[in-house]
Design an enzyme around this catalytic site. Structure first.
Site, short mmCIF file in Angstrom:
data_model
loop_
_atom_site.label_atom_id
_atom_site.label_comp_id
_atom_site.label_asym_id
_atom_site.label_seq_id
_atom_site.Cartn_x
_atom_site.Cartn_y
_atom_site.Cartn_z
CB SER A 11 -1.03 -0.05 0.93
OG SER A 11 -0.33 -0.09 2.40
CD1 TRP A 12 5.33 4.19 2.83
CD2 TRP A 12 3.56 5.31 2.20
NE1 TRP A 12 5.67 5.47 3.04
CE2 TRP A 12 4.33 6.15 2.67
CE3 TRP A 12 2.25 5.64 1.80
CZ2 TRP A 12 4.30 7.44 2.60
CZ3 TRP A 12 2.07 7.12 1.70
CH2 TRP A 12 3.05 7.92 2.30
NE ARG A 32 7.27 -10.47 -2.04
CZ ARG A 32 6.92 -11.46 -1.07
NH1 ARG A 32 7.74 -12.22 -0.66
NH2 ARG A 32 5.46 -11.28 -0.72
CE LYS A 106 5.74 6.49 8.81
NZ LYS A 106 4.35 7.01 8.71
CE LYS A 191 3.21 5.59 12.54
NZ LYS A 191 2.27 4.69 11.78
CG ASP A 244 3.00 8.76 11.62
OD1 ASP A 244 1.83 8.57 11.01
OD2 ASP A 244 4.06 8.16 11.34
CB SER A 254 -3.84 2.87 11.82
OG SER A 254 -2.95 2.14 12.40
CD GLU A 281 7.31 -2.52 9.59
OE1 GLU A 281 7.73 -3.45 10.21
OE2 GLU A 281 7.77 -2.43 8.35
N1 LIG Z 1 0.50 1.76 4.27
C1 LIG Z 1 0.86 2.94 5.06
O1 LIG Z 1 -0.23 3.81 5.18
C2 LIG Z 1 2.34 3.22 5.22
C3 LIG Z 1 2.63 4.52 5.49
C4 LIG Z 1 3.67 5.21 5.96
C5 LIG Z 1 4.70 4.23 5.96
N2 LIG Z 1 4.41 2.98 5.86
C6 LIG Z 1 5.66 2.06 5.99
O2 LIG Z 1 6.05 1.29 4.79
C7 LIG Z 1 6.59 -0.04 4.91
C8 LIG Z 1 5.74 -0.94 3.93
O3 LIG Z 1 4.45 -1.00 4.22
P1 LIG Z 1 3.24 -1.18 3.35
O4 LIG Z 1 2.09 -0.40 4.39
O5 LIG Z 1 3.36 -0.77 2.07
O6 LIG Z 1 2.97 -2.61 3.48
P2 LIG Z 1 2.29 -3.74 2.86
O7 LIG Z 1 1.71 -4.86 3.79
O8 LIG Z 1 1.14 -3.13 2.08
O9 LIG Z 1 3.13 -4.14 1.62
C9 LIG Z 1 4.19 -4.92 1.86
C10 LIG Z 1 4.81 -5.28 0.42
O10 LIG Z 1 6.20 -5.60 0.67
C11 LIG Z 1 6.24 -6.82 -0.09
N3 LIG Z 1 7.33 -8.02 0.78
C12 LIG Z 1 6.55 -8.84 1.56
N4 LIG Z 1 7.55 -9.53 1.93
C13 LIG Z 1 8.48 -9.27 1.21
C14 LIG Z 1 9.84 -9.63 1.02
N5 LIG Z 1 10.39 -10.68 1.69
N6 LIG Z 1 11.01 -9.02 0.27
C15 LIG Z 1 10.50 -7.98 -0.65
N7 LIG Z 1 9.30 -7.72 -0.41
C16 LIG Z 1 8.40 -8.19 0.48
C17 LIG Z 1 4.82 -7.27 -0.36
O11 LIG Z 1 4.55 -8.12 -1.40
C18 LIG Z 1 4.03 -6.05 -0.49
O12 LIG Z 1 4.31 -5.57 -1.78
C19 LIG Z 1 6.22 -0.26 6.20
O13 LIG Z 1 7.55 -0.12 7.05
C20 LIG Z 1 5.19 0.65 6.91
O14 LIG Z 1 5.26 0.85 8.17
C21 LIG Z 1 3.36 2.49 5.50
O1 LIG Z 2 -1.16 1.40 8.77
P1 LIG Z 2 -0.06 1.79 9.74
O2 LIG Z 2 -0.52 1.70 11.06
O3 LIG Z 2 1.29 1.09 9.32
O4 LIG Z 2 0.28 3.43 9.66
C1 LIG Z 2 0.44 3.65 8.62
C2 LIG Z 2 1.50 5.05 8.57
O5 LIG Z 2 2.56 5.00 9.09
C3 LIG Z 2 0.58 6.32 9.11
O6 LIG Z 2 1.41 7.48 9.11
#
Ligand SMILES: NC(=O)c1ccc[n+]([C@@H]2O[C@H](COP(=O)([O-])OP(=O)(O)OC[C@H]3O[C@@H](n4cnc5c(N)ncnc54)[C@H](O)[C@@H]3O)[C@@H](O)[C@H]2O)c1
Ligand SMILES: O=P(O)(O)OC[C@H](O)CO
Length: 332
Positions: A11-12, A32, A106, A191, A244, A254, A281
């Site tokens: 998603s991010w 991936r 994060k 957070k 945040d 979240s 996380e």
């Molecule tokens: N989603 C949010 O709103 C948001 C916002 C800010 C920061 N983040 C941070 O971004 C980071 C990624 O989160 P996300 O929300 O995208 O997670 P997610 O669960 O939505 O996606 C994770 C991605 O990583 C891939 N993945 C899983 N295992 C893997 C591996 N072994 N090697 C490589 N890729 C792999 C998955 O296929 C997927 O595409 C986290 O640290 C999260 O805290 C997320």
């Molecule tokens: O969905 P969360 O709890 O990983 O939070 C997403 C972002 O870190 C919010 O800033």
């Protein structure tokens, strides 16, 4: 060849790639799974992670990580924190020599207790000035829907922070800059832990007083921790700290809040992990952060209680903005 590459099409990663593309950068996103790359590239959708969101035509996706990295002048990383090291170990040498490497993650690595910028420095053996981190109140789906949002880009090099912030902005996403990498990174990690606590009390059925008490004491706890590791107190009142905390603790979007809510409803850690379809996380960061706090002698009652609930050693109904073993009043 694209201007910028984003690794991780969850998603991010997908949302950030959209924001970069909407800001004018030709952007390539590494997914991936080949089906995910195909869907993004051909249908302009990532239905698993961002249902209902149309992705821009200037965003290209590939399942070939080497193709994604070839010639990219900036590289953004958005894989789950526990997997970053392996991705860099396997493919890091394909990153262009001068390209800034930007963590969007994060979390803290469980075994080493390192922040993501530290993992990047260790695995790629690059100067800290080439590394940046982005953090702030950034719930992916809201940004993908183009709701106005701000973040902060942090690097020990002001030039790197500026270069990244110039790319990572558009009509709906604004990047500020700072040079407090420790505070910016720990803000995002910690957070999550407070959001798990807030989720727990929400799952139990407690109301706004309980949540506000835990959020406020949580911010104090987060600040003490981050400052003990060299962060600036001011950073924790900014987008990467308070900002945040508000967004994550107040939103059902979240994943950390959601994981906490399930714990509060009585599910075990194992059940919660099995039910979560996206990365929360906070669950993996509890233990390393608790160990770091112990190392530096920082008192973290809320984190300690989240740890006990996760271990099944505390009834979620008993979680409170203080340790229940506190006998004497302490200063706020
Ligand atoms: N989603 C949010 O709103 C948001 C916002 C800010 C920061 N983040 C941070 O971004 C980071 C990624 O989160 P996300 O929300 O995208 O997670 P997610 O669960 O939505 O996606 C994770 C991605 O990583 C891939 N993945 C899983 N295992 C893997 C591996 N072994 N090697 C490589 N890729 C792999 C998955 O296929 C997927 O595409 C986290 O640290 C999260 O805290 C997320
Ligand atoms: O969905 P969360 O709890 O990983 O939070 C997403 C972002 O870190 C919010 O800033």
């Amino acid at each position: 060849m694209a201007d910028v590459a984003v690794l991780g099409a969850g998603s991010w990663g997908t949302t950030f790639a959209k924001a970069l593309a909407d800001g004018g950068s030709s952007t390539v996103l590494w997914a991936r799974r080949a089906e995910a790359a195909r869907e993004i590239d051909q249908s302009r959708r990532n239905t698993r992670y961002l249902p209902g969101i149309d992705l821009p035509a200037s965003l290209h996706a590939t399942a070939d990580i080497r193709e994604a990295l070839a010639g990219a002048s900036q590289v953004y990383l958005a894989v789950p924190s526990q997997h970053l090291r392996q991705v860099l170990r396997d493919h890091g040498e394909a990153i262009a020599p001068e390209a800034p490497v930007v963590s969007l993650m994060k979390g803290v690595e469980a075994g080493t207790r390192l922040r993501m910028s530290e993992v990047i420095a260790e695995e790629l053996r690059i100067d800290a000035g080439r590394i940046a981190v982005v953090s702030g109140p950034n719930l992916a789906l809201e940004i993908a829907q183009e709701q106005p949002t701000a973040a902060v880009v942090s690097s020990s090099s002001p030039e790197t922070a500026r270069d990244v912030a110039r790319r990572a902005r558009n009509d709906y996403f604004h990047s500020f800059i700072n040079n407090d990498v420790v505070g910016t990174e720990f803000g995002g990690v910690l957070k999550n832990l407070v959001a798990v606590a807030i989720g727990i009390v929400d799952g139990v059925g407690y109301g706004e007083n309980t949540k506000a008490s835990i959020m406020t004491r949580g911010l104090s706890e987060v600040t003490d921790f981050a400052v003990a590791f060299g962060a600036e107190r001011e950073t924790m009142r900014g987008l990467a700290g308070l900002g945040d905390l508000i967004a994550t603790c107040g939103s059902p979007l979240s994943r950390n809040f959601t994981a906490g809510r399930l714990l509060g409803m009585g599910y075990s850690r194992t059940d919660v992990i099995a039910r979560m379809e996206q990365t929360a996380e906070g669950l993996a960061s509890v233990e390393p952060v608790a160990q770091l706090a112990e190392q530096r002698g920082v008192r973290m009652p809320i984190l300690e209680q989240v740890r006990l609930v996760l271990d099944g050693a505390m009834d979620p109904r008993d979680i409170a903005p203080h340790l229940t073993t506190d006998d004497e009043p302490i200063e706020e």
